[in-house]
Motif scaffolding. Structure first.
Motif, mmCIF file in Angstrom:
data_model
loop_
_atom_site.group_PDB
_atom_site.id
_atom_site.type_symbol
_atom_site.label_atom_id
_atom_site.label_comp_id
_atom_site.label_asym_id
_atom_site.label_seq_id
_atom_site.Cartn_x
_atom_site.Cartn_y
_atom_site.Cartn_z
ATOM 1 N N ARG A 37 14.146 -5.928 -6.300
ATOM 2 C CA ARG A 37 14.481 -6.245 -4.919
ATOM 3 C C ARG A 37 13.319 -5.910 -3.992
ATOM 4 O O ARG A 37 12.981 -6.683 -3.078
ATOM 5 N N GLU A 38 12.645 -4.755 -4.225
ATOM 6 C CA GLU A 38 11.509 -4.361 -3.380
ATOM 7 C C GLU A 38 10.343 -5.319 -3.564
ATOM 8 O O GLU A 38 9.633 -5.665 -2.585
ATOM 9 N N VAL A 39 10.108 -5.772 -4.789
ATOM 10 C CA VAL A 39 9.015 -6.725 -5.021
ATOM 11 C C VAL A 39 9.284 -8.030 -4.295
ATOM 12 O O VAL A 39 8.378 -8.612 -3.674
ATOM 13 N N MET A 40 10.527 -8.495 -4.316
ATOM 14 C CA MET A 40 10.858 -9.732 -3.611
ATOM 15 C C MET A 40 10.707 -9.577 -2.107
ATOM 16 O O MET A 40 10.271 -10.505 -1.402
ATOM 17 N N ALA A 81 -1.847 -9.342 4.280
ATOM 18 C CA ALA A 81 -1.452 -8.188 3.489
ATOM 19 C C ALA A 81 -1.163 -6.987 4.365
ATOM 20 O O ALA A 81 -0.230 -6.213 4.101
ATOM 21 N N HIS A 82 -1.924 -6.797 5.423
ATOM 22 C CA HIS A 82 -1.736 -5.639 6.306
ATOM 23 C C HIS A 82 -0.385 -5.731 7.016
ATOM 24 O O HIS A 82 0.391 -4.767 7.045
ATOM 25 N N SER A 83 -0.101 -6.917 7.582
ATOM 26 C CA SER A 83 1.169 -7.089 8.307
ATOM 27 C C SER A 83 2.361 -7.022 7.346
ATOM 28 O O SER A 83 3.413 -6.451 7.666
ATOM 29 N N ALA A 84 2.225 -7.629 6.144
ATOM 30 C CA ALA A 84 3.319 -7.589 5.177
ATOM 31 C C ALA A 84 3.595 -6.171 4.720
ATOM 32 O O ALA A 84 4.756 -5.791 4.506
ATOM 33 N N ALA A 85 2.540 -5.329 4.616
ATOM 34 C CA ALA A 85 2.732 -3.936 4.227
ATOM 35 C C ALA A 85 3.512 -3.176 5.271
ATOM 36 O O ALA A 85 4.356 -2.325 4.961
ATOM 37 N N GLN A 86 3.238 -3.486 6.570
ATOM 38 C CA GLN A 86 3.989 -2.824 7.631
ATOM 39 C C GLN A 86 5.456 -3.243 7.613
ATOM 40 O O GLN A 86 6.359 -2.425 7.835
ATOM 41 N N LEU A 87 5.711 -4.525 7.370
ATOM 42 C CA LEU A 87 7.096 -4.983 7.332
ATOM 43 C C LEU A 87 7.851 -4.433 6.125
ATOM 44 O O LEU A 87 9.026 -4.080 6.222
ATOM 45 N N ALA A 88 7.205 -4.362 4.957
ATOM 46 C CA ALA A 88 7.871 -3.916 3.736
ATOM 47 C C ALA A 88 7.850 -2.401 3.568
ATOM 48 O O ALA A 88 8.556 -1.876 2.704
ATOM 49 N N GLY A 89 7.055 -1.713 4.368
ATOM 50 C CA GLY A 89 7.005 -0.261 4.277
ATOM 51 C C GLY A 89 6.259 0.225 3.073
ATOM 52 O O GLY A 89 6.716 1.170 2.407
ATOM 53 N N CYS A 90 5.130 -0.384 2.731
ATOM 54 C CA CYS A 90 4.339 0.043 1.585
ATOM 55 C C CYS A 90 2.866 -0.114 1.902
ATOM 56 O O CYS A 90 2.485 -0.542 3.015
ATOM 57 N N ASP A 91 2.007 0.189 0.970
ATOM 58 C CA ASP A 91 0.570 0.104 1.171
ATOM 59 C C ASP A 91 0.131 -1.348 1.018
ATOM 60 O O ASP A 91 0.694 -2.106 0.218
ATOM 61 N N GLU A 92 -0.890 -1.734 1.807
ATOM 62 C CA GLU A 92 -1.343 -3.123 1.731
ATOM 63 C C GLU A 92 -1.999 -3.440 0.392
ATOM 64 O O GLU A 92 -2.008 -4.592 -0.049
ATOM 65 N N LYS A 93 -2.506 -2.418 -0.344
ATOM 66 C CA LYS A 93 -3.049 -2.672 -1.674
ATOM 67 C C LYS A 93 -1.928 -3.071 -2.653
ATOM 68 O O LYS A 93 -2.132 -3.897 -3.557
ATOM 69 N N THR A 94 -0.769 -2.498 -2.419
ATOM 70 C CA THR A 94 0.376 -2.864 -3.253
ATOM 71 C C THR A 94 0.764 -4.315 -3.026
ATOM 72 O O THR A 94 1.059 -5.064 -3.975
ATOM 73 N N VAL A 95 0.714 -4.726 -1.729
ATOM 74 C CA VAL A 95 1.016 -6.119 -1.411
ATOM 75 C C VAL A 95 0.006 -7.044 -2.079
ATOM 76 O O VAL A 95 0.378 -8.056 -2.702
#
Length: 499
Positions: free
Chosen positions: A6-9, A21-35
């Motif tokens: 679910r978190e990956v989706m 990647a930076h904005s998606a990391a802020q929305l998903a609550g994770c590091d942008e490298k993970t994105v």
């Protein structure tokens, strides 16, 4: 730390929305490298949820492990592999070795899995059978002979005491006659009653089972070991019996008081399962059997001799010996061979008759010292069969012939008088013949019967009985004279004198 699906989706959805990647990391609550990593996995066609494989200490030895698994065809144990790797310089734990060996064995089996074509039986061709453990009868173990027609799924279950060859052939005969006809092939496992040896992997058939197959027009086949179609099909019959029969409250009980009750229970179960639709074919086996009967061949009138049981010779006393116990047979079979077999708790005796092979007697099983003799088998011996039988009069002189010609009463009078030690018997016989000349011979014979029953053999007893029969319209009950009977009046009347 691995993300859940679910978190990956959510990460991929945020990236598709922002394309950053930076904005998606802020929305998903994770590091942008993970994105960036999950996006890269998706874009290269790999599973985003797949974990990256880390280097292991056994990686330099995987080639050797794969070689050992291949050479042993996937049968080598992990501890043996670990000892070999340790000798080669591997310093990892046995747990690491077990995991690597398990992975390579699974890969080997996937690449060497056996491929076969499913077996689709034809109607009228195959009957499969095997044995299963049955309920107990009076504490004694029983066996269930389980058979079914492969195409129609028509099932027959026959209980027996053992799995011996005569029992097997008798159960086969019962099964085929319950079906009504015989198939082309009989398929079973490899018991010693069917396969007596294997030479170069080729099964050697028991000559008696081959003879029985020829008698019924069937070819006996045994399943191939480890074959999922033939062996699995034969054993599936027993699985059905164990699952549906032994023992459940809805079907068979754990124990029965008599073998006949077990036979009735098996027959009722067969009627029930053959009347309801089978899941594999979508129809009731009894309905499909009606179609399959046209493809089966006719049975011989007589069963195979081994199905009849063991041979026994009937003695001149009309008995056979089975288990050191004598059992009687009807008249007319003295000096001939009969067949005996145990059915439940009874001994069945079969012989050749004018209309073919037929059952001539059936006895409850007994123990040594307790013979089973049926009086109806000896109509020429109306007594109880004891050794001390009453002698049969055989007249020789003219006087004896004249006396015994009076009838059965005269025969009985002579027999009883001789047994009682009566004196002057010939004189009394002559007096009876004289009375017969004067009176009716039937009345004299009746008087002699009464005299024999009452034990009256005196000089004037016959004349007295004739006078009584002439005066009485209907003679009363006969009073037998013995030591316990007395005509002396009692003394009870004297007891009332002083009252």
């Amino acid at each position: 730390m691995t993300k859940c699906a679910r978190e990956v989706m959510e990460i991929l959805e945020a990236y598709d929305l922002t394309q950053c990647a930076h904005s998606a990391a802020q929305l998903a609550g994770c590091d942008e490298k993970t994105v960036a990593r999950y996006v890269e996995l998706r874009d290269t066609g790999r599973d985003p949820a797949e974990r990256a494989r880390r280097a292991r200490s056994i990686d330099p030895f995987l080639g050797k492990v794969e070689e050992l698994v291949e050479a042993s065809q996937g049968r080598i144990r992990a501890d043996v592999v670990h000892d070999k790797l340790t000798a080669m310089g591997f310093d990892g734990t046995d747990r690491t070795t077990r995991r690597a060996v398990a992975e390579l064995k699974a890969t080997y089996r996937a690449g060497h899995r056996r491929k076969y074509r499913p077996w689709i039986p034809e109607p009228g061709m195959w009957l499969q059978f095997d044995w299963g453990e049955g309920p107990r009868v009076g504490g004694r173990r029983t066996q269930l002979f389980c058979a079914w027609l492969s195409w129609s799924r028509f099932r027959v279950v026959v209980p027996a005491w053992d799995q011996q060859l005569p029992t097997l052939i008798a159960c086969l005969d019962t099964t085929l006659r319950r079906i009504g006809r015989a198939p082309t092939y009989l398929l079973t496992d490899n018991p010693r009653t069917v396969t007596i040896d294997r030479i170069a992997g080729v099964p050697v058939r028991h000559p008696d089972i081959v003879s029985a197959g020829k008698h019924y027009g069937c070819v006996v086949h045994t399943c191939e070991p480890f074959d999922p179609e033939s062996k699995g099909g034969a054993e599936h019959t027993v699985k059905i019996a164990k699952a549906d029969l032994v023992p459940t409250e809805a079907n068979l009980l754990e124990e029965y008081s008599s073998f006949a009750e077990l036979v009735d229970a098996c027959e009722r179960w067969c009627e029930k399962v053959n009347a309801r639709p089978h899941r594999a074919v979508g129809a009731a086996p009894a309905e499909r059997l009606a179609t399959e009967l046209s493809r089966l061949h006719v049975l011989p009138e007589d069963p195979h001799l081994l199905a009849l049981g063991e041979e026994r010779l009937v003695g001149f006393d009309q008995t056979i010996s089975w288990g050191n116990v004598r059992y009687s047979t009807p008249d007319g079979h003295q000096g001939t061979k009969v067949w005996c077999r145990v059915t439940g708790d009874e001994l069945v005796i079969v012989a050749r008759t004018g209309s073919g092979i037929a059952e001539i007697a059936r006895h409850r099983l007994s123990t040594p010292g307790n013979p089973r003799i049926v009086a109806a088998h000896y109509p020429h011996h109306p007594d109880d069969g004891s050794v001390l039988r009453l002698p049969k009069p055989r007249p020789r002189t003219a006087a004896e012939i004249d006396f015994l010609a009076l009838g059965e009463g005269a025969h009985r009078w002579l027999t009883e008088a001789a047994a009682g030690g009566v004196t002057r018997i010939r004189h009394k016989m002559a007096r009876a013949v004289e009375f017969a000349h004067v009176l009716d011979a039937g009345r004299v014979d009746q008087a002699l019967a009464v005299a024999a029953a009452a034990g009256r053999f005196g000089d004037r007893d016959l004349a007295s009985i004739l006078d009584h029969l002439a005066a009485a319209a209907q003679p009363g009950p006969v009073v037998v004279v013995d030591e316990t009977h007395s005509t002396q009046p009692g003394t009870a009347g004297w007891g009332r004198v002083g009252a």
